[in-house]
Design a protein around this motif. Structure first.
Motif, mmCIF file in Angstrom:
data_model
loop_
_atom_site.group_PDB
_atom_site.id
_atom_site.type_symbol
_atom_site.label_atom_id
_atom_site.label_comp_id
_atom_site.label_asym_id
_atom_site.label_seq_id
_atom_site.Cartn_x
_atom_site.Cartn_y
_atom_site.Cartn_z
ATOM 1 N N TYR A 37 34.551 94.507 54.736
ATOM 2 C CA TYR A 37 35.872 94.200 55.202
ATOM 3 C C TYR A 37 36.455 95.770 54.733
ATOM 4 O O TYR A 37 36.029 96.215 53.775
ATOM 5 N N GLN A 39 40.297 98.316 54.011
ATOM 6 C CA GLN A 39 41.552 97.777 53.727
ATOM 7 C C GLN A 39 41.820 99.552 53.825
ATOM 8 O O GLN A 39 41.556 99.857 53.127
ATOM 9 N N LYS A 43 48.443 99.617 53.414
ATOM 10 C CA LYS A 43 47.191 98.489 54.623
ATOM 11 C C LYS A 43 48.220 97.486 53.037
ATOM 12 O O LYS A 43 47.628 97.436 51.806
ATOM 13 N N GLN A 44 48.708 96.311 53.053
ATOM 14 C CA GLN A 44 48.258 95.507 52.411
ATOM 15 C C GLN A 44 46.795 94.417 52.587
ATOM 16 O O GLN A 44 46.614 94.851 53.327
ATOM 17 N N ARG A 45 46.478 93.614 51.333
ATOM 18 C CA ARG A 45 45.466 92.917 51.129
ATOM 19 C C ARG A 45 45.163 92.050 52.163
ATOM 20 O O ARG A 45 44.239 91.760 52.870
ATOM 21 N N GLU A 46 45.926 91.407 52.677
ATOM 22 C CA GLU A 46 46.598 90.671 53.566
ATOM 23 C C GLU A 46 46.047 91.085 55.099
ATOM 24 O O GLU A 46 45.948 90.290 56.312
ATOM 25 N N GLN A 47 46.288 92.158 55.047
ATOM 26 C CA GLN A 47 45.723 92.916 56.417
ATOM 27 C C GLN A 47 44.746 93.530 56.718
ATOM 28 O O GLN A 47 44.148 94.245 57.310
ATOM 29 N N ARG A 48 43.475 93.201 55.563
ATOM 30 C CA ARG A 48 42.288 93.975 55.866
ATOM 31 C C ARG A 48 41.405 93.804 56.823
ATOM 32 O O ARG A 48 42.098 91.999 57.830
ATOM 33 N N GLU A 49 40.658 94.548 57.260
ATOM 34 C CA GLU A 49 40.545 93.966 58.597
ATOM 35 C C GLU A 49 38.652 93.906 58.075
ATOM 36 O O GLU A 49 38.095 94.406 57.171
ATOM 37 N N TRP A 113 34.799 88.268 46.406
ATOM 38 C CA TRP A 113 35.115 89.813 46.713
ATOM 39 C C TRP A 113 34.302 90.798 45.544
ATOM 40 O O TRP A 113 34.690 90.660 44.202
#
Length: 123
Positions: A37, A39, A43-49, A113
């Protein structure tokens, strides 16, 4: 119980290449999916791609933004996953995180992680 250790990040010029590695160690019985993933800055953690994922059988899937440029692979004997990235672009700049779905010797399953490794692509 177990750890994910990443390596291989750094600074690279656009169109350059990098190889990221992530080794899992500890009381591991098996590892199902392994993935990378990222980041991006701001960007926030929840927005990791999710960049790429590979299951224990070797089936892979990639984000559209990296198809044809990145390759994920794994060495099951070493509990290690790799990300080969080519033709890097400035927009690939991010902290890259390793992920693994680990089943322990005690047969508990965890989403795990790594600590993250910085990849910076200069234009």
């Amino acid at each position: 119980q177990f750890h994910l250790f990443e390596s291989g990040g750094g600074l690279v010029h656009a169109w350059g290449s990098l190889r990221l590695s992530c080794a899992a160690s500890g009381s591991i019985f098996s590892i199902n999916a392994m993935a990378w993933y990222r980041q991006a800055p701001g960007k926030q953690r929840e927005q990791r791609e999710r960049v790429a994922i590979i299951n224990s059988g070797g089936t892979t899937n990639y984000a559209d933004s990296v198809k044809g440029r990145f390759t994920i692979s794994r060495d099951n004997a070493k509990n290690t996953v790799y990300l080969h990235s080519n033709s890097l672009k400035p927009e690939d700049t991010a902290v890259y995180y390793c992920y693994a779905r680990i089943t322990t010797i005690q047969r508990f399953t965890y989403d795990s992680w790594g600590q993250g490794t910085q990849v910076t692509v200069s234009s």
